[in-house]
Design a protein around this motif. Sequence first.
Motif, PDB file in Angstrom:
ATOM      1  N   LEU A  95      -7.821  -2.152 -13.671  1.00 15.13           N
ATOM      2  CA  LEU A  95      -7.377  -1.829 -12.429  1.00 15.13           C
ATOM      3  C   LEU A  95      -8.036  -1.177 -11.119  1.00 15.13           C
ATOM      4  O   LEU A  95      -7.769  -0.920 -10.286  1.00 15.13           O
ATOM      5  CB  LEU A  95      -7.477  -0.378 -13.052  1.00 15.13           C
ATOM      6  CG  LEU A  95      -7.292   0.126 -14.427  1.00 15.13           C
ATOM      7  CD1 LEU A  95      -7.306   1.690 -14.894  1.00 15.13           C
ATOM      8  CD2 LEU A  95      -5.724   0.604 -14.554  1.00 15.13           C
ATOM      9  N   HIS A  96      -8.615  -2.166 -10.917  1.00 10.56           N
ATOM     10  CA  HIS A  96      -9.595  -2.844  -9.337  1.00 10.56           C
ATOM     11  C   HIS A  96     -10.663  -0.594  -9.528  1.00 10.56           C
ATOM     12  O   HIS A  96      -9.737  -0.918  -8.315  1.00 10.56           O
ATOM     13  CB  HIS A  96      -8.328  -2.993  -8.406  1.00 10.56           C
ATOM     14  CG  HIS A  96      -7.731  -4.201  -8.697  1.00 10.56           C
ATOM     15  ND1 HIS A  96      -8.150  -5.424  -8.496  1.00 10.56           N
ATOM     16  CD2 HIS A  96      -6.481  -4.254 -10.074  1.00 10.56           C
ATOM     17  CE1 HIS A  96      -7.219  -6.586  -9.150  1.00 10.56           C
ATOM     18  NE2 HIS A  96      -5.802  -5.720  -9.731  1.00 10.56           N
ATOM     19  N   MET A  97     -10.919  -0.836 -10.391  1.00  9.96           N
ATOM     20  CA  MET A  97     -11.752  -0.104  -9.836  1.00  9.96           C
ATOM     21  C   MET A  97     -13.479   0.346 -10.380  1.00  9.96           C
ATOM     22  O   MET A  97     -13.640  -1.103 -10.556  1.00  9.96           O
ATOM     23  CB  MET A  97     -11.515   1.467 -10.864  1.00  9.96           C
ATOM     24  CG  MET A  97      -9.937   1.798  -9.888  1.00  9.96           C
ATOM     25  SD  MET A  97      -9.404   3.502 -11.590  1.00  9.96           S
ATOM     26  CE  MET A  97      -8.364   3.943 -10.950  1.00  9.96           C
ATOM     27  N   GLU A 109      -0.040  -8.669  -7.139  1.00  8.82           N
ATOM     28  CA  GLU A 109      -1.505  -9.685  -7.369  1.00  8.82           C
ATOM     29  C   GLU A 109      -1.921 -10.318  -5.703  1.00  8.82           C
ATOM     30  O   GLU A 109      -3.505 -10.164  -5.762  1.00  8.82           O
ATOM     31  CB  GLU A 109      -1.501 -10.619  -8.577  1.00  8.82           C
ATOM     32  CG  GLU A 109      -1.312  -9.524  -9.900  1.00  8.82           C
ATOM     33  CD  GLU A 109      -0.981 -11.066 -10.731  1.00  8.82           C
ATOM     34  OE1 GLU A 109      -0.759 -11.999 -10.899  1.00  8.82           O
ATOM     35  OE2 GLU A 109      -1.037 -10.376 -12.038  1.00  8.82           O
ATOM     36  N   ALA A 110      -1.437 -10.794  -5.507  1.00  3.70           N
ATOM     37  CA  ALA A 110      -1.840 -11.886  -3.771  1.00  3.70           C
ATOM     38  C   ALA A 110      -2.409 -10.662  -2.584  1.00  3.70           C
ATOM     39  O   ALA A 110      -3.054 -10.919  -2.769  1.00  3.70           O
ATOM     40  CB  ALA A 110      -0.921 -12.762  -4.045  1.00  3.70           C
ATOM     41  N   LEU A 111      -1.418  -9.718  -2.702  1.00  6.59           N
ATOM     42  CA  LEU A 111      -1.752  -8.756  -1.742  1.00  6.59           C
ATOM     43  C   LEU A 111      -3.112  -7.824  -2.130  1.00  6.59           C
ATOM     44  O   LEU A 111      -4.132  -7.272  -1.174  1.00  6.59           O
ATOM     45  CB  LEU A 111      -0.496  -7.713  -1.548  1.00  6.59           C
ATOM     46  CG  LEU A 111       0.698  -8.319  -0.716  1.00  6.59           C
ATOM     47  CD1 LEU A 111       1.281  -6.840  -0.326  1.00  6.59           C
ATOM     48  CD2 LEU A 111      -0.035  -8.594   0.511  1.00  6.59           C
ATOM     49  N   ASP A 135      -8.322  -6.581  -0.604  1.00 13.18           N
ATOM     50  CA  ASP A 135      -9.606  -7.036  -0.947  1.00 13.18           C
ATOM     51  C   ASP A 135     -10.617  -7.566   0.207  1.00 13.18           C
ATOM     52  O   ASP A 135     -11.628  -7.268   0.884  1.00 13.18           O
ATOM     53  CB  ASP A 135     -10.146  -7.610  -2.296  1.00 13.18           C
ATOM     54  CG  ASP A 135     -10.000  -6.538  -3.532  1.00 13.18           C
ATOM     55  OD1 ASP A 135      -9.936  -5.058  -2.985  1.00 13.18           O
ATOM     56  OD2 ASP A 135     -10.135  -7.016  -4.737  1.00 13.18           O
ATOM     57  N   LYS A 136     -10.338  -8.771   0.507  1.00 16.57           N
ATOM     58  CA  LYS A 136     -11.093  -9.178   1.672  1.00 16.57           C
ATOM     59  C   LYS A 136     -11.022  -8.669   2.767  1.00 16.57           C
ATOM     60  O   LYS A 136     -12.113  -8.996   3.814  1.00 16.57           O
ATOM     61  CB  LYS A 136     -10.554 -10.582   1.103  1.00 16.57           C
ATOM     62  CG  LYS A 136     -10.711 -11.845   0.417  1.00 16.57           C
ATOM     63  CD  LYS A 136     -10.030 -13.155   0.309  1.00 16.57           C
ATOM     64  CE  LYS A 136      -9.784 -14.017  -1.068  1.00 16.57           C
ATOM     65  NZ  LYS A 136      -9.216 -15.006  -0.487  1.00 16.57           N
ATOM     66  N   GLN A 178     -13.413  -5.673   6.819  1.00 21.02           N
ATOM     67  CA  GLN A 178     -13.290  -4.471   8.132  1.00 21.02           C
ATOM     68  C   GLN A 178     -15.155  -4.118   7.772  1.00 21.02           C
ATOM     69  O   GLN A 178     -15.780  -3.297   8.567  1.00 21.02           O
ATOM     70  CB  GLN A 178     -12.589  -3.671   7.296  1.00 21.02           C
ATOM     71  CG  GLN A 178     -12.082  -2.320   8.367  1.00 21.02           C
ATOM     72  CD  GLN A 178     -11.759  -1.540   7.816  1.00 21.02           C
ATOM     73  OE1 GLN A 178     -11.893  -0.817   6.105  1.00 21.02           O
ATOM     74  NE2 GLN A 178     -10.323  -0.765   8.358  1.00 21.02           N
ATOM     75  N   ARG A 179     -15.419  -3.721   6.509  1.00 19.72           N
ATOM     76  CA  ARG A 179     -17.211  -3.224   7.103  1.00 19.72           C
ATOM     77  C   ARG A 179     -17.351  -4.183   7.072  1.00 19.72           C
ATOM     78  O   ARG A 179     -18.143  -3.685   7.880  1.00 19.72           O
ATOM     79  CB  ARG A 179     -17.536  -3.245   4.919  1.00 19.72           C
ATOM     80  CG  ARG A 179     -17.122  -2.094   4.270  1.00 19.72           C
ATOM     81  CD  ARG A 179     -16.938  -2.282   2.709  1.00 19.72           C
ATOM     82  NE  ARG A 179     -16.787  -2.794   2.138  1.00 19.72           N
ATOM     83  CZ  ARG A 179     -17.500  -3.437   0.864  1.00 19.72           C
ATOM     84  NH1 ARG A 179     -17.823  -2.489   0.326  1.00 19.72           N
ATOM     85  NH2 ARG A 179     -17.036  -4.743   0.154  1.00 19.72           N
TER      86      ARG A 179
END
Length: 202
Positions: free
Chosen positions: A101-103, A176-178, A183-184, A189-190
């Motif tokens: 879930l990308h959490m 999935e690619a997006l 994430d990158k 940005q951070r």
Amino acid sequence: MSRQKVKAERGQQTPRRAEPANARGGLPLTVTRPELLSDGTDRDFRRLVHNIFAFMARHESIRDGHARQVGLAGIEYTILISIGHLGLDGDVNVKTIADHLHMSGAFVTTVTSKLQTLGLIEKKQDSADRRRISLAITEKGKALLRKLAPYQREINDVEFGPLSREEFQSISRILEALIDSSDKAFALQRYKSSIKEPSKVA
């Protein structure tokens, strides 16, 4: 200085490139990759981004509506059904759900504790690694999802009705690619936000 000399010097200056249409209108481009531009503008890109926002808002509302049918919050329902489906392929743990879930693992731990309290999942030792805790949906949890399924199928079939089989597979790969590239982008940005501007020399 004579007018002729001024004109001559001006003529030797490097000509300025034409600004994209939207930049000339006072708005800077938000992307620069040629693949994302149309006629030198980012209008199509902005439309795509805003349509993603619009779709996600609607999809989240639909997800929350599914959850309300069985007395759960949206994220509780999402994690419950994820445990059920991922469990068909083997043991499921907090990391399995967090990756799927990308959490964050901490967030998944909090929600699964609530689901355990409700009697919808159980925690036991992982069959492959006894140091790890495995998550499994209980009969009560399965009964809840079986109760929801007819209602859920009808709504989901309408929501994703415009997609052909090929479009469905294509959009799955694209998303999935997006997610990976997002994430990158977020990491970049951070990083850029953490860089302090050098102090100006007086």
